[in-house]
Design a protein around this motif. Structure first.
Motif, mmCIF file in Angstrom:
data_model
loop_
_atom_site.group_PDB
_atom_site.id
_atom_site.type_symbol
_atom_site.label_atom_id
_atom_site.label_comp_id
_atom_site.label_asym_id
_atom_site.label_seq_id
_atom_site.Cartn_x
_atom_site.Cartn_y
_atom_site.Cartn_z
ATOM 1 N N THR A 577 0.822 -1.215 0.000
ATOM 2 C CA THR A 577 0.000 0.000 0.000
ATOM 3 C C THR A 577 0.851 1.259 0.000
ATOM 4 O OG1 THR A 577 -0.129 -0.110 2.416
ATOM 5 C CG2 THR A 577 -1.931 -1.122 1.171
ATOM 6 N N GLU A 585 0.207 -5.443 -5.613
ATOM 7 C CA GLU A 585 -0.213 -4.076 -5.888
ATOM 8 C C GLU A 585 -1.675 -4.086 -6.338
ATOM 9 O OE1 GLU A 585 3.498 -1.559 -7.266
ATOM 10 O OE2 GLU A 585 3.213 -3.291 -8.580
ATOM 11 N N GLU A 586 -2.307 -2.926 -6.277
ATOM 12 C CA GLU A 586 -3.735 -2.842 -6.563
ATOM 13 C C GLU A 586 -4.055 -3.340 -7.982
ATOM 14 O OE1 GLU A 586 -7.409 0.426 -6.279
ATOM 15 O OE2 GLU A 586 -5.314 1.102 -6.259
ATOM 16 N N ASN A 587 -3.142 -3.088 -8.920
ATOM 17 C CA ASN A 587 -3.444 -3.479 -10.311
ATOM 18 C C ASN A 587 -3.353 -4.995 -10.543
ATOM 19 O OD1 ASN A 587 -0.701 -3.957 -10.326
ATOM 20 N ND2 ASN A 587 -0.176 -2.212 -11.637
ATOM 21 N N THR A 588 -2.928 -5.746 -9.532
ATOM 22 C CA THR A 588 -2.900 -7.217 -9.663
ATOM 23 C C THR A 588 -4.071 -7.870 -8.927
ATOM 24 O OG1 THR A 588 -1.497 -7.500 -7.698
ATOM 25 C CG2 THR A 588 -0.375 -7.203 -9.822
ATOM 26 N N LEU A 589 -4.947 -7.034 -8.345
ATOM 27 C CA LEU A 589 -6.010 -7.560 -7.483
ATOM 28 C C LEU A 589 -6.951 -8.492 -8.244
ATOM 29 C CD1 LEU A 589 -7.417 -7.652 -4.773
ATOM 30 C CD2 LEU A 589 -8.544 -5.482 -5.329
ATOM 31 N N ASP A 590 -7.320 -8.126 -9.451
ATOM 32 C CA ASP A 590 -8.278 -8.957 -10.200
ATOM 33 C C ASP A 590 -7.692 -10.330 -10.517
ATOM 34 O OD1 ASP A 590 -10.193 -6.975 -10.154
ATOM 35 O OD2 ASP A 590 -9.629 -6.134 -12.094
ATOM 36 N N GLU A 591 -6.425 -10.361 -10.891
ATOM 37 C CA GLU A 591 -5.794 -11.656 -11.191
ATOM 38 C C GLU A 591 -5.652 -12.491 -9.907
ATOM 39 O OE1 GLU A 591 -1.874 -13.550 -13.470
ATOM 40 O OE2 GLU A 591 -2.197 -11.365 -13.471
ATOM 41 N N VAL A 633 -8.600 -2.419 -0.942
ATOM 42 C CA VAL A 633 -8.227 -3.663 -1.604
ATOM 43 C C VAL A 633 -8.629 -4.885 -0.775
ATOM 44 C CG1 VAL A 633 -6.374 -2.640 -2.976
ATOM 45 C CG2 VAL A 633 -5.868 -3.527 -0.674
#
Length: 813
Positions: A577, A585-591, A633
């Motif tokens: 964070t 990181e936040e941009n890997t949350l969906d994966e 997140v």
């Protein structure tokens, strides 16, 4: 404890709810962890700032305890035991002890003061025990809880009591006075301890004197301030070095390593020798002398007994032993109450399944020997001791009461047969009366290392843990970090203590640290914060719980978990964070969500992140931005996967500075070891580690001569130099040398001269009265690790974790 205990229960203002109020009771307990709890235990469920013993009643009932003093009956305990319901369980314990004390009528010595209480108590026990059956406070049991527990140990055979009372603020002493009810009062040295709890020194003395409101006499060092505060109708028996109005006049003179005291009482004048020269010991010895004089002992008896006084070891020490064993050194006392305490300590610190007790004859129990050793045997069984080695004629006569027991008539016989005895891979409690000289046994069993030691105060660790727990909101769990060998203090021993205190999680940096703890018998869940992919198989094998911080690591762990057919194996998901060290990181949350959705091989036990600036109030906005991102997140992960794991983001500084962001758990690190970044909070923590060494050699060099590599120090005048066997290989920074740093010799700063060597450093002791073999202090109370870190432009973590494994750790209580 006496059969009169049943009478005392009736004096507690309580509502009885149960089936039988006449069940036999022979012990009192406040510790749910003690293996000594059983059907004849009366358990007081104390409630403190950090703990509530009511939470453990169900387990106690399952272990056989049937009688409880409570403020309420937990739902799952109703109808399963006998309960005395009160409004305040601590007050009930004190009322119980006061009622129990009132059933006995013999002299009671009450001790209070800032310093010396425990030493005076132990010396008085030694001096008076030939003529009295003494009951005394075990160890330093002088608190609002310790005093009632001490008094409850009285039985019908005792005919003299010695109890100490300690207070830290006003309105405490009157409670202890009701319990002890002393007939003789001793006021020891008044110092600066707990000054913050009183308006001034007179306020402190006035509060302490409340212990003596009904005594026959007060014994003290005559002092104008004290004189004014003692009630005019109270008899006094005081001493002085120079006030002719004192009851006893004393002069002192040093002779070799002893002190000769000339005692003048009325027209009687005689000399005694005591084996001490420091002022504190002399004052404590005079307090004891005054009691002997008040009891009208003859001059010869006083002379003979006082000369035999000895240094009092007030600490239970944990040491490394031979053949991969661990030693608990309690080799200076042997009485029934202190045995119970030592066995509880053994359980909290045991490193091995095998537990051996080396025990001398037990004195002053007030019980017939047959009854006494039957009770000792019960303790041995309840504490699951593997082997007993008895030393002494009396315990040898009762050998048949113990399973797997061997005995020796005396210590010399044990030493003579030592090579034929088998010690190894076990925890050994050494518990003996001073007359048995068990220090010889400790020496035989102790692992031999060099004379530099890091002493770890386990009481201070417990205190610091409770200090931070008191800051937590209800139901917030606590993870304690024991990585880096417990911040240099000793990982396994501290983990044992933390397990004893029932913390929720332990945290380590790497898998091998966690494996070491598991192999040492730790059963608490352990999270591995920085696991390498190559360690995943070992983590699974040893039931550790990995922190997963990237997709590569997640896929690697899921692959191994599938191969091993794991189901719901615990893992911890870390988000980055803003620390930018480790974490999703936040941009890997969906994966991340896609990889975990529907996956039954693992179970997310917690979601965490780490604050970068929790200790720096100038960056509060950044810390709050981290907390807000963590909330975002973690909430999404929980919502998408429909899970409710623990969440945690606060470290030690965060616990104090972000009280509204505790989530479900916090992580306590450096604060446990007595270090805080906040100056005010630092004052409330206790020092844990004290690094000590000794003087190996002393020499005097002439002006113009140099010391050490590179001749970085050249004497300008004749200079006395002491060499200390500790260097940078032991963890002392070379930057601390060459006149910047110092050690404490006889409470005096001795500055380090020249370069610090690999295994040694040299200090200037010119003007300091010291000799080879004298102990020196490298850090502890003064200088502190925080002070050294500041001077070296680093952080306390580095100072603590740098201390080499070759420096022996000694753990004590």
């Amino acid at each position: 404890m006496s059969k009169k205990i049943l009478n005392s229960i009736q004096n507690i203002p309580a509502k009885f709810i149960g089936t039988s109020s006449t069940m036999a009771i022979d012990s009192i307990s406040i510790d749910s962890r003690s293996l000594q709890n059983g059907p004849k235990t009366l358990f007081f469920a104390l409630v403190g700032a950090n703990t509530d013993a009511h939470l453990y009643l169900k387990n106690l009932i399952a272990s056989g305890v049937q009688n409880f003093v409570v403020t309420h009956i937990p739902e799952d305990c109703e109808g399963k035991a006998n309960f005395y319901v009160v409004t305040n369980t601590l007050l009930a314990l004190q009322q119980f002890a006061a009622a129990y004390r009132s059933l006995f009528d013999f002299p009671i010595i009450g001790l209070t003061g800032s310093n010396g209480k425990t030493i005076v108590k132990e010396w008085l026990n030694f001096l008076l025990s030939p003529d009295y059956n003494v009951i005394r406070s075990p160890k330093s049991y002088n608190s609002q809880i310790g005093v009632p527990l001490s008094v409850i140990a009285i039985n019908e055979k005792h005919n003299l009591g010695i109890f100490e009372a300690g207070i830290s603020t006003v309105s405490e002493m009157e409670k202890l006075e009701k319990i002890i009810k002393p007939t003789i009062g001793i006021l020891t040295n008044i110092g600066t301890a707990h000054d913050e709890g009183f308006a001034d020194i007179s306020d402190k003395i006035k509060e302490k004197l409340k212990l003596f409101q009904d005594v026959q006499v007060i014994i003290y060092h005559k002092n104008p301030t004290i004189d004014l505060l003692i009630r005019p109708d109270t008899a006094v028996f005081c001493w002085s070095y120079n006030d002719a109005k004192a009851s006893v006049l004393i002069t002192k003179k040093g002779v070799l390593d002893k002190t000769v005291l000339t005692v003048l009482q009325n027209n009687n004048k005689f000399d005694i020798k005591i084996p001490f020269q420091d002022e504190a010991s002399i004052e404590n010895a005079i307090s004891c002398l005054m009691v002997l004089l008040y009891f009208k002992y003859d001059d010869r008896t006083i002379q003979n007994r006082m000369e035999l006084l000895y240094p009092v070891e007030m600490r239970l020490k944990v040491k490394n032993g031979i053949n991969n064993s661990s030693i608990i050194d309690d080799s200076y006392s042997s009485d029934f109450q202190s045995l119970k305490i030592a066995l509880d300590f053994l359980e909290s610190q045991k490193q091995y399944k095998k537990k051996t007790v080396i025990l001398s004859d037990i004195f002053q129990s007030g019980l017939p020997n047959d009854v006494l050793y039957s009770k000792v045997a019960e303790l041995i069984v309840s504490n699951r001791i593997t082997r007993v080695i008895g030393i002494g004629e009396t315990i040898s006569a009762f050998k048949n009461k113990f399973a797997n027991c061997s005995t020796f008539q005396n210590t010399a016989a044990f030493v003579a047969d030592f090579e034929n005895l088998d010690f190894g891979n076990e925890t050994i409690l050494i518990k003996g009366a001073r007359s048995f000289q068990f220090e010889e046994i400790v020496y035989l069993l102790e692992e031999k290392t060099h004379e530099t030691v890091l002493e770890i105060n386990l009481n201070a660790i417990s205190y610091n843990l409770n200090f931070f727990k008191s800051k937590l909101l209800p139901k917030v769990k606590i993870m304690v970090m024991v990585k880096a060998f417990g911040y240099g203090n000793g990982g396994l021993e501290i983990a044992k203590l933390l397990e004893h205190h029932k913390v929720d999680y332990l945290g380590v940096a790497f898998a091998d640290e966690g494996i070491s703890l598991k192999n040492g018998g730790i059963n608490l869940p352990i999270m591995v914060l920085n696991p390498e992919n190559t360690s995943f198989s070992a983590i699974i094998q040893h039931q550790l719980e990995p922190e997963i911080y990237c997709l590569k690591g997640l896929y690697a762990f899921l692959k191994i978990a599938k191969q091993k057919n794991l189901k719901h194996f615990p893992i911890h998901i870390k988000f980055d964070t803003g620390m930018h060290r480790l974490g999703f990181e936040e941009n890997t949350l969906d994966e991340l969500i896609a990889a975990l959705r529907g996956n039954s091989t693992v179970q997310i036990k917690s979601i965490l992140s780490h604050l970068a600036t929790s200790d720096d109030l100038e960056h509060m906005d950044f810390a709050h931005s981290q907390i807000n991102l963590f909330e975002k997140v973690s909430s999404k992960l929980m919502s998408e996967l429909q899970i409710k794991p623990l969440r945690h983001i606060l470290n030690t500084s965060g616990i104090s500075n972000f009280l509204d962001s505790q989530y479900d758990m916090v992580r306590l690190g450096i604060g446990l070891y007595g270090v805080s970044n906040d100056a005010q909070e630092q004052k409330q923590l206790e020092n844990v580690g004290t690094l000590k060494s000794v003087i190996s050699q002393i020499r005097t060099i002439a002006a113009g001569e140099s010391v050490g590599y590179g001749r970085r120090f050249v004497a300008e005048k004749p200079t006395k130099i002491a060499t200390i066997p500790i260097g940078y290989a032991d963890g002392i920074s070379r930057g601390w040398g060459d006149g910047l740093g110092f050690v404490m010799v006889k409470n005096t700063k001795a500055y380090i001269v020249g370069s610090i060597c690999m295994d040694m450093l040299m200090v200037d002791v010119t003007g300091i009265e010291c000799k080879e073999g004298d102990s020196i202090l490298i850090f502890g109370e003064n200088p502190t690790v925080s002070f050294i870190a500041q001077k070296l432009n680093t952080i306390p973590y580095e100072i603590l974790t740098s201390i080499s494994q070759r420096v022996k750790r000694v753990f004590y209580r």
